[in-house]
Design a protein around this motif. Structure first.
Motif, PDB file in Angstrom:
ATOM      1  N   LEU A  59       0.831  -1.197   0.000  1.00  0.00           N
ATOM      2  CA  LEU A  59       0.000   0.000   0.000  1.00  0.00           C
ATOM      3  C   LEU A  59       0.874   1.259   0.000  1.00  0.00           C
ATOM      4  O   LEU A  59       0.595   2.223  -0.713  1.00  0.00           O
TER       5      LEU A  59
ATOM      6  N   HIS B 134       2.280   1.849  -3.498  1.00  0.00           N
ATOM      7  CA  HIS B 134       1.343   2.481  -4.432  1.00  0.00           C
ATOM      8  C   HIS B 134       1.227   3.983  -4.139  1.00  0.00           C
ATOM      9  O   HIS B 134       1.109   4.797  -5.062  1.00  0.00           O
ATOM     10  N   THR B 135       1.260   4.334  -2.859  1.00  0.00           N
ATOM     11  CA  THR B 135       1.214   5.749  -2.483  1.00  0.00           C
ATOM     12  C   THR B 135       2.457   6.479  -2.993  1.00  0.00           C
ATOM     13  O   THR B 135       2.380   7.588  -3.527  1.00  0.00           O
TER      14      THR B 135
ATOM     15  N   LYS C 212       2.414   7.134  -6.786  1.00  0.00           N
ATOM     16  CA  LYS C 212       1.619   8.319  -7.155  1.00  0.00           C
ATOM     17  C   LYS C 212       2.393   9.593  -6.809  1.00  0.00           C
ATOM     18  O   LYS C 212       2.388  10.562  -7.578  1.00  0.00           O
TER      19      LYS C 212
ATOM     20  N   GLU D 117      -0.886  12.320   0.092  1.00  0.00           N
ATOM     21  CA  GLU D 117      -1.190  11.192  -0.796  1.00  0.00           C
ATOM     22  C   GLU D 117      -1.701   9.994   0.002  1.00  0.00           C
ATOM     23  O   GLU D 117      -2.631   9.303  -0.415  1.00  0.00           O
ATOM     24  N   LEU D 118      -1.092   9.751   1.154  1.00  0.00           N
ATOM     25  CA  LEU D 118      -1.509   8.622   1.987  1.00  0.00           C
ATOM     26  C   LEU D 118      -2.932   8.818   2.504  1.00  0.00           C
ATOM     27  O   LEU D 118      -3.743   7.879   2.499  1.00  0.00           O
ATOM     28  N   LYS D 119      -3.249  10.031   2.942  1.00  0.00           N
ATOM     29  CA  LYS D 119      -4.603  10.304   3.438  1.00  0.00           C
ATOM     30  C   LYS D 119      -5.620  10.162   2.318  1.00  0.00           C
ATOM     31  O   LYS D 119      -6.716   9.618   2.534  1.00  0.00           O
ATOM     32  N   ASN D 120      -5.286  10.625   1.115  1.00  0.00           N
ATOM     33  CA  ASN D 120      -6.199  10.483  -0.017  1.00  0.00           C
ATOM     34  C   ASN D 120      -6.458   9.020  -0.335  1.00  0.00           C
ATOM     35  O   ASN D 120      -7.600   8.625  -0.600  1.00  0.00           O
ATOM     36  N   ARG D 121      -5.408   8.212  -0.314  1.00  0.00           N
ATOM     37  CA  ARG D 121      -5.564   6.777  -0.613  1.00  0.00           C
ATOM     38  C   ARG D 121      -6.332   6.085   0.501  1.00  0.00           C
ATOM     39  O   ARG D 121      -7.152   5.204   0.259  1.00  0.00           O
ATOM     40  N   ASN D 122      -6.080   6.484   1.749  1.00  0.00           N
ATOM     41  CA  ASN D 122      -6.743   5.857   2.890  1.00  0.00           C
ATOM     42  C   ASN D 122      -8.247   6.181   2.903  1.00  0.00           C
ATOM     43  O   ASN D 122      -9.063   5.389   3.362  1.00  0.00           O
ATOM     44  N   ASP D 123      -8.599   7.382   2.389  1.00  0.00           N
ATOM     45  CA  ASP D 123      -9.999   7.803   2.400  1.00  0.00           C
ATOM     46  C   ASP D 123     -10.783   7.241   1.210  1.00  0.00           C
ATOM     47  O   ASP D 123     -12.007   7.232   1.237  1.00  0.00           O
ATOM     48  N   SER D 124     -10.057   6.818   0.191  1.00  0.00           N
ATOM     49  CA  SER D 124     -10.741   6.363  -1.033  1.00  0.00           C
ATOM     50  C   SER D 124     -11.223   4.918  -0.917  1.00  0.00           C
ATOM     51  O   SER D 124     -10.853   4.202  -0.026  1.00  0.00           O
TER      52      SER D 124
END
Length: 290
Positions: free
Chosen positions: A104, A107-108, A111, A283-290
């Motif tokens: 994970l 992937h972050t 991006k 970026e991590l927060k965006n991925r975690n929220d998606s």
């Protein structure tokens, strides 16, 4: 103590020879010797035992060398992140143990690099205790550790995936035919266990609060070397699933009842983040929220 002189000391410690170190530093040998003597006088300690061919570090010298690696790494990181132009550049330092959750993070980071290709990544592998020590010293920007985390000292983001615990065992062992490992299966069974303290707490809780009957023959920091001990049939290893690739000699069997570890990305509350670290966090927060 000047950083320049510390770097001289580090070079001599690595080369174990003043002449070689002076050549690599483009200094004369007398100049380097004078700088080292001045450092010893400033600190009030003897750093080297000088021999005919090779010099050795004293106990004080070993301590300074170990601390010096962290100090100069922090200086390089700070300098790099301050030298940013319009394009986001700099270094990102992440420490983690062995876990599939790093996919994970990968992937972050992919991006992040697509948007900011000039960023350089630096990884440190170690158990949670090692990672938190380097995080506390300012060498790392982020650590990835098993929960729980100390919310007094760290900000944290809980990652959505979990790791499953099991037993890494030789395929010739009698237990290798089992589909699940019960606590009774571990009685008098030679074991290698992780060195980190939080893991001890989890395993003890899974065992019902009593691990006195475990036969622990050794502990490990990272699993690869422990797996070689399992291949040699010295014992089995309590470990997380998916760290090692499939093997013709080893087998992973999950514990039952199931034992999972959740993980968090942590960073120090009193440590300002660089622009690069802030971008990773977004970026991590965006991925975690998606």
């Amino acid at each position: 103590m000047e950083f320049r002189v510390l770097s001289y000391f580090m070079a001599v410690a690595r080369e174990k020879n003043i002449s070689k170190a002076a050549k690599s530093l483009h200094l004369s040998q007398p100049t380097l010797s004078k700088q080292l003597k001045g450092l010893e006088n400033e600190l009030g300690v003897v750093l080297f035992e000088r021999g005919n061919r090779e010099i050795k570090l004293t106990d004080d010298g070993i301590f300074l060398y170990n601390q010096g690696k962290n100090i100069l790494s922090l200086v390089d990181k700070t300098t790099s992140n301050l030298k940013q132009g319009k394009e986001l550049t700099g270094d990102l330092y992440i420490g983690a143990g062995e876990t599939r959750v790093m996919k994970l993070i990968a992937h972050t980071l992919k991006k992040l690099l697509q948007n900011h290709p000039a960023i350089k990544l630096h990884f440190y592998s170690g158990n949670a205790d090692d990672v938190m020590d380097k995080l506390n010293n300012g060498v790392l920007d982020f650590g990835i550790v098993i929960n729980p985390t100390d919310k007094r000292l760290y900000h944290s983001i809980v990652l959505p995936e979990k790791d499953r615990w099991g037993l890494l065992i030789h395929k010739h062992h009698a237990l290798s035919q089992k589909k699940k490992i019960l606590s009774d299966d571990l009685i008098d069974h030679p074991l290698f266990v992780s060195r980190q303290s939080l893991v001890d707490d989890q395993i003890t809780e899974w065992l019902g609060g009593n691990n006195d009957y475990l036969s622990i023959v050794g502990n490990y920091n990272l699993l690869y070397n422990a797996s070689l001990m399992v291949e040699a049939e010295i014992g089995s290893a309590l470990c997380l699933e998916g760290i090692l690739q499939d093997s013709s000699t080893l087998k992973f069997i999950p514990l039952y009842p199931n034992l999972y570890s959740s993980l968090s990305v942590i960073w120090k509350k009193d440590h300002p983040l660089s622009s690069v670290a802030q971008s990773f966090l977004e970026e991590l927060k965006n991925r975690n929220d998606s």
